[in-house]
Design an enzyme around this catalytic site. Structure first.
Site, PDB file in Angstrom:
ATOM      1  N   GLY A 188       0.753  -1.302  -0.034  1.00 44.66           N
ATOM      2  CA  GLY A 188       0.041   0.046  -0.052  1.00 44.66           C
ATOM      3  C   GLY A 188       0.806   1.496   0.091  1.00 44.66           C
ATOM      4  CE  LYS A 224       4.043   3.009  -7.496  1.00 38.61           C
ATOM      5  NZ  LYS A 224       5.185   2.046  -6.959  1.00 38.61           N
ATOM      6  CG  ASP A 280       3.126  -0.399  -8.883  1.00 40.34           C
ATOM      7  OD1 ASP A 280       3.988  -0.602  -9.786  1.00 40.34           O
ATOM      8  OD2 ASP A 280       3.459  -0.236  -7.643  1.00 40.34           O
ATOM      9  CB  CYS A 305       9.812  -0.581 -10.969  1.00 43.98           C
ATOM     10  SG  CYS A 305       9.293  -2.408 -10.294  1.00 43.98           S
TER      11      CYS A 305
END
Length: 392
Positions: free
Chosen positions: A213, A215, A281, A334
């Site tokens: 959590g 973000k 994400d 990423c």
């Protein structure tokens, strides 16, 4: 411990790390933590020195080394003081054999270097992937503001509106500001990814791969606790850490949902076609985070990468189902591989003809076909690809 004994200990730990990398075993930090727990005779200076030797050796090797000694020999080629400790002394490494081969240097295994090169990550951009990462924090606007917050430790603002960079090694989690929820540890790149969501008070926002959590908390602050923020994940352990973090941060508009892999829409059906924004994400190869997890490049395989790319596409398709007309899909990874970034978003727009790419303007990064790329060398952040598309 004598310096030579520290080197031998690092070699033995590297042996374990190399085996674990090939079998998807425990990560390096857990292997080190377990050894330190079981060997209390090693003092704080010993533990620090051993840790630095292990990670320096990992960074010094490109392909997976044959063993820990070969990895340390590679480091010894770069640091003569380490080579001198191969002296055969008690508890130290045996004397160097002139015919011994050191591990190969480089950024990564050859197949990964080829993929990075195709994605235009080479030269300084590639080398910087193995630098040491800085320590960044985000000021939580539910409780504080960067303009007025005073920390007892040295800090400087980053490109993120509420970002601060501290000296590497700062024990910030012991500070009153952290305990009071005024700051959260979060890389500036992650903060900019949240900025791209442009979450507003009153909206319905879904964090589809929320993990623990980090973000989600940034989105709650952007929404000023007004509206519906749904944090989802298929990993119960990671998602279970969010409620306590949210309480400390004063984030009160978060709802968590544990999803069943392959049957996610069973838990999301009630919000299908209603979300103003969905953040994906995405799970990825992590090539942008090697500064923090350098042995990760030894764990990745071509087959695993292919599975990850398929999973990313599947999650994007889920996200599209949740969007209302005019809703925003924000895709973040990423990774610096185009296969997980620009190619993934291009394919998504081809599958879903209603998706319209939106040009992002962020305080850092460079345009990269349909999105923005952040790199350690150019931006001082973890490596990210961030893109946005709208459902008209």
């Amino acid at each position: 411990m004598r310096p030579a004994a520290r080197v031998q200990t690092a070699i033995e730990l590297l042996d374990q790390i190399i085996v674990a990398a090939g079998s998807q075993g425990a990560p390096a930090d857990r292997i080190l933590a377990q050894w330190f727990k079981e060997n209390r005779f090693a003092g704080s200076k010993d533990r620090r020195a051993i840790r630095e030797l292990v990670y320096a050796a990992i960074r010094a090797c490109g392909p997976v080394p044959k063993n820990g000694r070969a990895a340390m020999l590679r480091l010894a080629q770069m640091d003569e003081s380490i080579a001198l400790l191969f002296d055969g002394s008690q508890y130290g490494p045996r004397v160097l054999n002139p015919n011994e081969a050191a591990a190969e240097g480089g950024v990564a295994p050859a197949w990964l270097v080829e993929k990075l090169t195709k994605s235009e990550i080479l030269g300084d951009d590639a080398a910087a992937l193995l630098d040491r990462a800085p320590l960044d924090v985000r000021v939580n606007t539910l409780k504080a503001d960067r303009a007025t917050l005073t920390l007892e430790v040295e800090s400087e603002p980053t490109a993120a509106p509420q970002g601060l960079r501290l000296l590497t090694g700062t024990q910030i989690e012991q500070s009153p500001e952290f305990r009071e929820g005024k700051i959260e540890v979060q890389d500036t790149g992650s903060q900019l990814a949240c900025l791209a969501v442009d979450a507003k008070p009153g909206e319905t926002v879904v964090d589809l791969c929320a993990g623990a959590g980090g973000k989600t908390l940034a989105l709650a602050a952007a929404m000023d606790n007004i509206g519906k923020l749904i944090a989802c994940d298929t990993n119960r352990g990671r998602l279970s850490r969010l409620p306590a973090r949210a309480e400390r941060a004063g984030a009160s508009n978060i709802e968590t949902r544990l999803l069943n892999p392959g049957r996610e829409m069973e838990e999301l059906e009630d919000i299908a076609g209603q979300a103003d924004a969905v953040l994906v994400d995405a799970p990825c190869s992590g090539t942008g985070t090697w500064r923090r997890n350098p042995e990760a490049r030894w764990r990745l395989t071509d087959a695993e990468l292919a599975k990850t790319i398929d999973l990313q596409a599947y999650i994007v398709d889920l996200a599209v189902q949740l969007l209302r007309p005019g809703g925003r899909l924000i895709y973040v990874t990423c990774s610096l591989l185009d296969e997980e970034g620009t190619d993934q978003m291009r394919a998504a727009c081809e599958r879903h003809h209603t998706l319209k790419p939106i040009r992002l303007v962020l305080p850092a990064g460079r345009e990269r076909t349909g999105g923005v790329r952040l790199t350690p060398h150019h931006d001082g952040t973890d490596g990210f690809y961030i893109a946005c598309a709208e459902k008209p």
